[in-house]
Write a protein that holds these residues in place. Structure first.
Motif, PDB file in Angstrom:
ATOM      1  N   SER A 216       0.835  -1.200   0.000  1.00  0.00           N
ATOM      2  CA  SER A 216       0.000   0.000   0.000  1.00  0.00           C
ATOM      3  C   SER A 216       0.872   1.253   0.000  1.00  0.00           C
ATOM      4  O   SER A 216       0.601   2.219  -0.717  1.00  0.00           O
ATOM      5  CB  SER A 216      -0.914  -0.010   1.220  1.00  0.00           C
ATOM      6  N   PHE A 217       1.973   1.217   0.782  1.00  0.00           N
ATOM      7  CA  PHE A 217       2.911   2.344   0.822  1.00  0.00           C
ATOM      8  C   PHE A 217       3.563   2.562  -0.541  1.00  0.00           C
ATOM      9  O   PHE A 217       3.662   3.698  -1.026  1.00  0.00           O
ATOM     10  CB  PHE A 217       3.980   2.083   1.878  1.00  0.00           C
ATOM     11  N   LEU A 218       4.011   1.482  -1.180  1.00  0.00           N
ATOM     12  CA  LEU A 218       4.656   1.607  -2.489  1.00  0.00           C
ATOM     13  C   LEU A 218       3.695   2.164  -3.528  1.00  0.00           C
ATOM     14  O   LEU A 218       4.077   2.954  -4.398  1.00  0.00           O
ATOM     15  CB  LEU A 218       5.190   0.243  -2.933  1.00  0.00           C
ATOM     16  N   THR A 219       2.422   1.773  -3.426  1.00  0.00           N
ATOM     17  CA  THR A 219       1.424   2.264  -4.381  1.00  0.00           C
ATOM     18  C   THR A 219       1.167   3.753  -4.180  1.00  0.00           C
ATOM     19  O   THR A 219       1.093   4.524  -5.141  1.00  0.00           O
ATOM     20  CB  THR A 219       0.112   1.480  -4.225  1.00  0.00           C
ATOM     21  N   ARG A 220       1.057   4.184  -2.893  1.00  0.00           N
ATOM     22  CA  ARG A 220       0.781   5.598  -2.598  1.00  0.00           C
ATOM     23  C   ARG A 220       1.968   6.478  -2.947  1.00  0.00           C
ATOM     24  O   ARG A 220       1.815   7.562  -3.506  1.00  0.00           O
ATOM     25  CB  ARG A 220       0.414   5.780  -1.129  1.00  0.00           C
ATOM     26  N   THR A 221       3.164   6.017  -2.589  1.00  0.00           N
ATOM     27  CA  THR A 221       4.364   6.831  -2.776  1.00  0.00           C
ATOM     28  C   THR A 221       4.870   6.772  -4.205  1.00  0.00           C
ATOM     29  O   THR A 221       5.430   7.739  -4.712  1.00  0.00           O
ATOM     30  CB  THR A 221       5.473   6.372  -1.804  1.00  0.00           C
ATOM     31  N   GLY A 222       4.677   5.623  -4.825  1.00  0.00           N
ATOM     32  CA  GLY A 222       5.146   5.465  -6.198  1.00  0.00           C
ATOM     33  C   GLY A 222       4.316   6.245  -7.192  1.00  0.00           C
ATOM     34  O   GLY A 222       3.399   6.993  -6.838  1.00  0.00           O
ATOM     35  N   GLU A 223       4.625   6.043  -8.440  1.00  0.00           N
ATOM     36  CA  GLU A 223       3.965   6.784  -9.524  1.00  0.00           C
ATOM     37  C   GLU A 223       3.571   5.803 -10.620  1.00  0.00           C
ATOM     38  O   GLU A 223       4.439   5.087 -11.145  1.00  0.00           O
ATOM     39  CB  GLU A 223       4.937   7.832 -10.064  1.00  0.00           C
ATOM     40  N   PRO A 224       2.285   5.717 -10.951  1.00  0.00           N
ATOM     41  CA  PRO A 224       1.875   4.766 -11.996  1.00  0.00           C
ATOM     42  C   PRO A 224       2.478   5.144 -13.346  1.00  0.00           C
ATOM     43  O   PRO A 224       2.795   6.316 -13.584  1.00  0.00           O
ATOM     44  CB  PRO A 224       0.346   4.895 -12.009  1.00  0.00           C
ATOM     45  N   PRO A 225       2.676   4.165 -14.207  1.00  0.00           N
ATOM     46  CA  PRO A 225       3.254   4.469 -15.525  1.00  0.00           C
ATOM     47  C   PRO A 225       2.342   5.394 -16.326  1.00  0.00           C
ATOM     48  O   PRO A 225       1.116   5.267 -16.296  1.00  0.00           O
ATOM     49  CB  PRO A 225       3.381   3.096 -16.178  1.00  0.00           C
TER      50      PRO A 225
END
Length: 829
Positions: A98-107
């Motif tokens: 969940s953290f990686l999804t929130r902090t990351g950036e979708p392609p």
């Protein structure tokens, strides 16, 4: 590429060609609706974080135990079944993804519809720059690895230039006003057409009219006719300014604008404690001002009217309204001043009504802080203060405060091995005046639109186990004013500081480096056991005066083996001179003037500069008194006042900071600093409190505070200081992820002695040759932006260390084990 769906393509680059030339200007790139994924030095960190995140983690967790029931039973033996089931919601199974999804950036997936809209926005942008025939198109290049890029091609054609500029102003009085300011217009014949110039001109005209009495004027009363049907790309411009529009029943009518003058200026003051907020119990007429109060008026009329820029019979002005609000707020006596205007139907003037709600007369404050500094590893500080407003009925504010601090320092003398070995207590009194507190009128010198103010203050502090247990008395009379926005000036007419060292016998406990050097020499030359510690360790005694006895013997021929021309003799002499200087009481009677200029518009402004300079003169008044009194010099060739040697010097500083916005959250910042304090007359050196040091979290971050310099001496003392400093800092700041930012920095500079009594050539600045004693520190940092403040951690490396031998200066300490960690709040500059 696993998060890019089949048949879709990741946007890797946007390329913009303007007239066959690549354009990377931020204002142009910002027209694109689709931007590629962000990167740090070319690496798409946030995209990679998003790709690492797993979806449907609950299903994955359940499938893990469904496929292996025995594993589920084993885990359930030492965890309950409920706890095992809850593991699927834990950080390691679910939270991290969940953290990686929130902090990351979708392609960013290529979308040709959005690309078409981007091309239209590019066309509109260049149209607004005067390229009315601009043509835009785009092409998408799809690769086999699910990646692609978009190329935008713009052919601008020739720009249109302004030709004849005419006006059509319906209200004659506005036409006359416009002609007076026509030369300041943003629209000039021969200039290239730019939409921004038209917006600026509309704002300029509106501001100009509203500051010259046209109370009802609005920007919507201005529109422009642009006739582009001209050969050779020329456009005729007509500036149209319509009459005032107003409602008459259900119909809309127009009438010419009118220049309004101020009729009555009414001031209504209300006490928070007042039971009635509408009835006026007291009224005063003072210099064309009408003052009303719900209770007896607590202020001298001048205290309020002097802060009001709205004058009877003057022309209405937005600027005067804004200045009045700011000036009344600066009094710190009223809550949110309010100004309304009412048209007098008889005189057709504007009556100004100013509403003021008085703050409470008394205001109590208390603070409690946990602190940390270079000297104090842990501290607890607190203060209690009371503010008394309007103490002399002139909007003055008297502030009384008491403060205290206890702390722990492992670096200072602590013979009893107590955790809290530092303490300080102090008291302050401060009287603020909303004008220049002088016996003559200063309005012509410093007009009230510069918001002049005065402060008379005094304070006393007593420190215990900080250095030499100092007692510090200060007193100041200063004046400050703001000549224009972004410019601040301050003049200290009197700035007195008296520092008394109470526990001078503690010197060698505090300054351990000096003691170690002295003790090592004593082991070579001393044979007198009476000046050594009684425990038999062979070291000089501090408590029983052994250190002072050794110095006296060494400097007065007590050791035949010690040659007076030797380096050891000079070292002992230097230690004694520094001890004498740091243990003597200081009386500083100074005046100073400082000037600062800052172009920063607000907290979010990323491109600005600031400049600060200061000049201080000390001791001249006391020297003049000594001359008039024909005061003799003592045995050391100096004069005393009240038994104290006063300091005499001139000190000046220059500080310049510049920030550049490099777009996309990147910033480049530089700082340059030069300061010098020259003793003369009654002084041969500068007081410790007025000297310079190098190193630390806001200076050269590869060295700790006070550990750098002077010159190439190597920082032999515990607190190294000198009377001249040069510093240059450069820092590149970049956005990393979310509120995390990074930085790369380089810090160059040092401190030196110059024109004082220092004889050690390694510490003295001697012109161009001393450039080789500049210290260079480089490093990197990470910061977290809490919005209201920024937490900072910087790691500094000694890149060039002038304290080493010439061939050992570059990169010899450039490693992790010798790096310096700096923790700070907000940016260093």
């Amino acid at each position: 590429m696993k998060k890019v769906p089949d048949g879709k393509y990741l946007l890797t680059d946007n390329k913009i060609l303007v007239n066959n030339k690549t354009n990377k200007e931020e204002v142009v790139l910002n027209q694109l609706i689709q931007q590629r994924n962000t990167s740090i030095l070319g690496y798409k960190l946030r995209l990679q974080m998003y790709n690492l995140a797993k979806k449907n983690t609950d299903s994955i967790f359940r499938a893990k135990y469904s496929a292996n029931p025995e594993k589920y039973k084993r885990k359930a033996k030492w965890l309950s079944k409920k706890q095992v089931d809850r593991l699927g919601k834990s950080f390691w199974y679910s939270g991290i993804h969940s953290f990686l999804t929130r902090t990351g950036e979708p392609p960013v997936i290529i979308n040709e519809t959005k690309a078409q809209k981007s091309a239209q926005r590019l066309k509109a942008y260049y149209f607004n720059q005067g390229y009315f025939d601009a043509q835009t198109k785009f092409s998408v290049n799809y690769n086999e690895n699910k990646k692609g890029n978009i190329k935008y091609t713009i052919l601008t054609g020739n720009p249109t230039f302004l030709d004849t500029i005419s006006r059509q102003i319906e209200t004659p009085v506005l036409d006359s006003l416009y002609l007076v300011s026509k030369s300041k217009s943003f629209l000039k014949q021969g200039n290239q057409y730019k939409e921004s110039d038209f917006n600026s001109e509309r704002a300029r005209i509106t501001s100009y009219f509203r500051n010259r009495g046209v109370y009802n004027f609005q920007q919507q009363n201005i529109f422009f006719d642009v006739d582009t049907i001209q050969p050779n790309k020329r456009a005729n411009i007509t500036i149209n300014i319509t009459n005032q529009t107003f409602k008459d029943g259900d119909s809309t009518k127009t009438k010419p604008f009118k220049i309004y003058r101020i009729g009555k200026v009414n001031v209504f003051t209300t006490d928070l404690s007042s039971k009635t907020k509408t009835q006026n119990a007291d009224s005063v007429k003072y210099k064309n001002f009408n003052l009303y109060s719900t209770n007896k008026l607590r202020y001298r009329p001048r205290a309020i009217t002097n802060a009001i820029f709205i004058q009877k019979d003057s022309v209405y002005s937005d600027e005067n309204r804004a200045l009045t609000l700011r000036s009344l707020s600066n009094l710190r006596t009223f809550n949110y001043p309010k100004i309304t205007y009412v048209i007098d139907t008889v005189t057709q003037n504007l009556n100004a009504n100013i509403y003021l709600i008085s703050k409470s007369k008394f205001n109590f404050n208390s603070n409690f802080d946990v602190t940390q500094s270079n000297i104090q590893q842990f501290g607890i500080a607190g203060n209690v203060s009371v503010s008394i407003r309007n103490i002399f009925r002139g909007a003055e504010i008297l502030e009384l405060g008491v403060r205290g601090n206890i702390g722990s320092s492992k670096d200072l003398a602590n013979p009893d091995n107590r955790f809290f070995n530092i303490s300080e207590i102090g008291a302050d009194i401060r009287l603020n005046f909303p004008s220049l507190f002088l016996p003559f009128n200063t309005d012509r010198i410093v007009p009230k639109y510069m918001f002049p103010a005065s402060v008379i203050s005094s304070g006393f502090a007593k420190q215990k186990n900080i250095g030499l247990d100092k007692e510090n008395f200060t007193a100041t009379i200063n004046y400050n004013w703001t000549p224009r926005k972004g410019v601040f000036t301050k003049f200290d007419l009197v700035n007195v500081q008296y520092v008394k060292n109470v526990n001078t016998n503690n010197y060698f406990n505090v300054y351990g480096s000096s003691y170690n050097r002295l003790n090592s020499l004593a082991k070579i030359y001393n044979s007198d056991t009476s000046i050594l510690n009684q425990n038999g360790d062979g070291n000089l005694s501090i408590e029983n005066g052994g250190t002072d006895a050794f110095i006296n013997n060494a400097l007065n021929g007590g050791y035949p083996a010690l040659n007076t021309s030797s380096l050891d003799y000079q070292s002992i002499k230097s230690i004694n001179e520094r001890k004498t200087r740091l243990t003597e009481n200081n009386l500083i009677f100074a005046s100073n003037f400082s000037y600062s200029q800052d172009t920063k518009f607000d907290l979010f402004d990323k491109e600005f500069y600031s400049f600060r300079t200061k000049v201080e003169l000390a001791g001249n008044v006391l020297s003049l008194i000594g001359e008039i009194a024909n005061q003799p010099k003592n045995a050391e060739g100096v004069k005393n006042i009240f038994g104290l040697q006063y300091s005499q010097y001139v000190k000046t500083e220059f500080d310049y900071i510049k920030h550049w916005d490099l777009n996309n959250g990147n910033t480049f910042a530089i700082r340059s600093f030069f300061g010098i304090a020259i003793p003369y007359g009654n002084s041969k050196s500068i007081p410790f409190s007025r000297s310079y040091f190098a190193g630390g979290t806001n200076d050269n971050r590869a060295w700790q505070s006070y550990s750098l310099g002077p010159g190439s001496s190597g920082g032999l003392n515990d607190f190294n200081e000198a009377n001249m400093k040069i510093a240059f800092n450069a820092e590149f700041r970049a956005k990393i992820i979310g509120n995390f930012n990074g930085a790369l920095f380089a810090d160059l500079g040092n401190i030196w002695n110059v024109l004082d009594n220092e004889t050690d050539q390694t510490k003295i600045f001697s012109g161009i040759k001393s450039i080789e004693t500049f210290a260079l520190g480089t490093g990197l940092g990470i910061r977290y932006d809490f919005k209201f403040f920024l937490a900072r951690l910087d790691l500094g490396f000694k890149t060039y260390n002038p304290a080493k031998e010439t061939n050992q200066r570059w990169f010899k300490d450039f490693n992790w084990t010798k790096s310096v960690v700096n923790i700070g709040i907000n940016y260093p500059f």
